[in-house]
Design an enzyme around this catalytic site. Structure first.
Site, short mmCIF file in Angstrom:
data_model
loop_
_atom_site.label_atom_id
_atom_site.label_comp_id
_atom_site.label_asym_id
_atom_site.label_seq_id
_atom_site.Cartn_x
_atom_site.Cartn_y
_atom_site.Cartn_z
CG ASP A 12 -2.07 -1.20 -1.31
OD1 ASP A 12 -3.02 -0.47 -1.68
OD2 ASP A 12 -2.16 -2.44 -1.28
CG ASP A 17 -2.15 -4.99 0.95
OD1 ASP A 17 -3.26 -4.51 1.20
OD2 ASP A 17 -1.57 -4.83 -0.13
CB VAL A 139 -1.36 -7.61 -3.42
CG1 VAL A 139 -1.16 -9.05 -3.89
CG2 VAL A 139 -0.38 -7.30 -2.29
CG ASP A 251 -4.11 -7.68 -1.48
OD1 ASP A 251 -3.86 -6.79 -0.66
OD2 ASP A 251 -4.68 -7.47 -2.56
O1 RIB Z 1 -9.49 -3.80 -4.78
C1 RIB Z 1 -8.85 -4.51 -3.76
C2 RIB Z 1 -7.41 -4.07 -3.63
O2 RIB Z 1 -7.37 -2.71 -3.25
C3 RIB Z 1 -6.66 -4.83 -2.52
O3 RIB Z 1 -5.32 -4.99 -2.91
C4 RIB Z 1 -6.75 -3.91 -1.34
O4 RIB Z 1 -5.63 -4.07 -0.45
C5 RIB Z 1 -6.69 -2.57 -2.00
O5 RIB Z 1 -5.33 -2.27 -2.23
CA CA Z 2 -3.55 -4.28 -1.44
#
Ligand code: RIB
Ligand code: CA
Length: 329
Positions: A12, A17, A139, A251
């Site tokens: 996302d 990411d 992730v 991630d």
């Molecule tokens: O809690 C951290 C996660 O939430 C990570 O993957 C960040 O990118 C958000 O998606």
């Molecule tokens: Ca993420």
């Protein structure tokens, strides 16, 4: 040379990411079969475009396709969360979190997203794979993977393992109880956790130990390649937007852990569930820490309670440095 590990990223994108995608594309030990974008940090149109930006930043647009996935969680936005927090996904132009810019500081994408929805592509890709051939690295929220498992459960034996960033035993970040990726789609997370796949959870307990600093960013920036500069900029951006002088780039630790599980510390093999009861604990990760004799269920997850910060930084720096050396050839 050892056979490359076939992987699929589910992202996302998102400032952390972006770093995870860079590692997945530049580590020559991986064969990245494709990238699935999901709604989470941002709506799926934005996470898809940001993911394509990162692929193009690494010059991998001829090898790596980004597929647009689910734009809403399976069930969690049908009724408000308790306690009231921002309903997902964050719609364009309303992103209250500059932590994850609507548009990463990269040129607008040129390449188009894949020709199918990410869930269809995942099912099609897994159904022609050998058993145990492909590793999934989600992730973000687990909506895409859970939907694929519900549509076609014959994909499950095709999955070698799932190494995901998500969950927490130390308490949440999006709510008092919920880590964002699990909190955003708790039902999806529970479906994946109960799938029978080999699952390693890389939770906040690990990622908030393996933090990054401005000094780390400067070392990366000195390599002076587009991917290295992007990783450095994301670290600096996240620190600037936080109230401290470090940041957990969550991630990328999951990507590192796939081929270097020794980066994770105090990993326990136990039963993990997600609270889907829609109370104040909705989206919490419930880790059974009782001794095996007291547990009533078989273990379903390897849960990392810590990580090695130096090992993690050295991994990322090595991947970026070797990429620079390959570019010079
Ligand atoms: O809690 C951290 C996660 O939430 C990570 O993957 C960040 O990118 C958000 O998606
Ligand atoms: Ca993420």
């Amino acid at each position: 040379m050892e056979e490359k590990r076939k992987i699929i990223m589910d992202v996302d994108t998102g400032s952390d990411d972006a770093i995870a995608l860079v590692m997945a594309m530049l580590d020559p030990s991986f064969e990245l079969l494709g990238v699935m974008a999901v709604s989470g940090n941002l709506e799926v149109k934005l996470t898809t475009d940001n993911s394509i930006r990162v692929v193009e930043c690494c010059g991998m647009q001829d090898k790596v396709k980004v597929y647009r996935g689910c734009d809403y969680p399976l069930a969690s936005t049908l009724t408000p969360h308790l306690p009231q927090t921002d309903l997902l996904p964050i719609r364009e132009g309303h992103n209250p979190y500059s932590f994850h810019p609507d548009r990463l500081p990269l040129p607008d994408p040129i390449t188009k997203a894949g020709d199918r929805n990410a869930v269809s592509w995942l099912v099609d890709t897994l159904m022609v794979a050998e058993d145990g051939e492909i590793t999934l690295i989600p992730v973000g929220p687990l909506t895409n993977i859970a939907a694929a498992m519900r549509i076609e459960d014959r994909i499950i034996p095709k999955i070698r393992e799932i190494v995901l960033m998500g969950g927490s035993h130390i308490g949440g970040n999006e709510s008092a109880a919920g880590e964002f990726n699990i909190w955003a789609d708790p039902e999806a997370a529970e479906i994946v956790l109960q799938s029978g796949c080999k699952i390693t959870m890389v939770p906040l307990d690990a990622t908030e130990v393996a933090i990054s600093t401005h000094e780390d960013a400067e070392k990366m920036r000195a390599l002076d390649t587009p991917p290295a500069r992007l990783c450095a900029d994301m670290i600096d951006h996240r620190i600037a937007d936080s109230d401290g002088d470090t940041t957990a780039i969550n991630d990328a630790l999951a990507v590192c852990a796939v081929l270097h599980p020794e980066v994770l510390k105090n990993v326990i093999h136990t039963t993990v569930h997600v609270d889907i009861s829609r109370g104040f604990g909705y989206g919490a990760t419930i880790v059974d820490l009782r001794s095996p004799g007291w547990r009533k269920e078989a273990p379903n997850c390897y849960f990392a309670m810590g990580a090695d910060r130096e090992y993690f930084f050295n991994y990322m720096y090595r991947v970026l440095k070797e990429d620079k050396e390959r570019r010079a050839q």
